[in-house]
Write an enzyme that holds these catalytic residues in place. Sequence first.
Site, mmCIF file in Angstrom:
data_model
loop_
_atom_site.group_PDB
_atom_site.id
_atom_site.type_symbol
_atom_site.label_atom_id
_atom_site.label_comp_id
_atom_site.label_asym_id
_atom_site.label_seq_id
_atom_site.Cartn_x
_atom_site.Cartn_y
_atom_site.Cartn_z
ATOM 1 N N CYS A 99 0.789 -1.259 0.145
ATOM 2 C CA CYS A 99 -0.018 0.022 -0.041
ATOM 3 C C CYS A 99 0.983 1.296 0.015
ATOM 4 C CB CYS A 99 -0.966 -0.136 1.208
ATOM 5 S SG CYS A 99 -0.256 -0.512 2.834
ATOM 6 N N HIS A 107 -2.665 6.379 4.630
ATOM 7 C CA HIS A 107 -1.245 6.314 4.942
ATOM 8 C C HIS A 107 -0.556 7.736 4.443
ATOM 9 C CE1 HIS A 107 -1.490 2.442 6.067
ATOM 10 N NE2 HIS A 107 -0.739 1.793 5.187
#
Length: 329
Positions: free
Chosen positions: A126, A234
């Site tokens: 990711c 994130h």
Amino acid sequence: MKLALVGATGMVGEVMLKVLKERNFPIDELLLVASEKSIGKKLEFNGKKYEVIGLAEAVAAKPNIAIFSAGGSTSLEWAPKFAAAGTTVIDNSSAWRMEADKKLIVPEINAHLLTKDDKIIANPNCSTIQLVMALAPLHKKYKMKRVVVSTYQSVSGTGLKAVQQMENEMAGVKGEMAYPYQIHKNALPHCDVFEDNGYTKEEMKLAREPQKILDDSSFSVTATAVRIPTAGGHSEAVNVQFERDFDLADIRRILHETPGIVVQDNPQTNTYPMPIYANDKDDVFVGRIRRDETQQNTLNMWIVSDNLRKGAATNAIQIAEYLVSKDLV
Ligand SMILES: NC(=O)c1ccc[n+]([C@@H]2O[C@H](COP(=O)([O-])OP(=O)(O)OC[C@H]3O[C@@H](n4cnc5c(N)ncnc54)[C@H](OP(=O)(O)O)[C@@H]3O)[C@@H](O)[C@H]2O)c1
């Protein structure tokens, strides 16, 4: 199209179902797969209830595509069995990413490499996906030499158990721990396990995967990956040294024109990417774009994306869409 979702009961699995519906992915038959303990459990998709099945039953059904989000060991054991049955596997774990004969795909960058013979296709990590989405168009024009990245990663990146740990800590309830320390009101410089060189596995994924995706080992990436108590999304502070000098306005223009990137960058109005904005969106958000005044040809920027969407489900489904559109499955 017979589609299997392995890990359908997990955090990525849940978003996978949502994104499949949103993008109207063509499905004739859907197989929802999880571990033994979930067999028989009911999940809903598009207003219809589906019973969760086990891996052996799913392989026997010979789906056209199986999207795996069930951890590395499940992928290592089962992806080859699906591939042997003629299924094309798109795998979200780190099991196959660095294998020389497996392709590591971010559709906006390298989907054109895919052929009918690719039976196990790897989805990158990711934190790598959002990083390379922003770096790829800049590398094309200015050629990167070195990237230094520090991440601020949400607990959803670890899975359901970690989200539960944070919720328990916020409520003052004792419960199972996903991390070695509390995450609420804390920051852990520790994502995934430590390797022999003192870096974590997450940091080494950030170091290795971009070179493979961009098919170029002439630049290097070094990383510090930190887990912070955000629920989703994130963030990354990124310092990039280029071979060629650049114009900041041109960097902004390139990013602005890149599909999948949204530039949010205006210090006058306090405009910059944040997890609360990126949450539940497919784009990668870039801001705080500025010259590093301590070193030649060097740029600082801040990149945020929803790790469960572009970092996992959306990227995997974009790969599946590409395979369908090119008649590769
Ligand atoms: N979270 C992220 O941001 C993210 C991003 C990119 C990639 N990934 C990768 O995606 C995968 C899943 O992550 P997650 O966050 O969704 O984790 P999670 O919430 O813990 O869910 C794990 C899923 O895997 C299933 N599973 C576990 N062991 C299994 C087995 N032996 N056989 C079949 N199914 C099994 C679980 O089924 P049960 O419910 O039955 O246990 C559940 O559906 C991991 O490989 C992770 O590295 C995650």
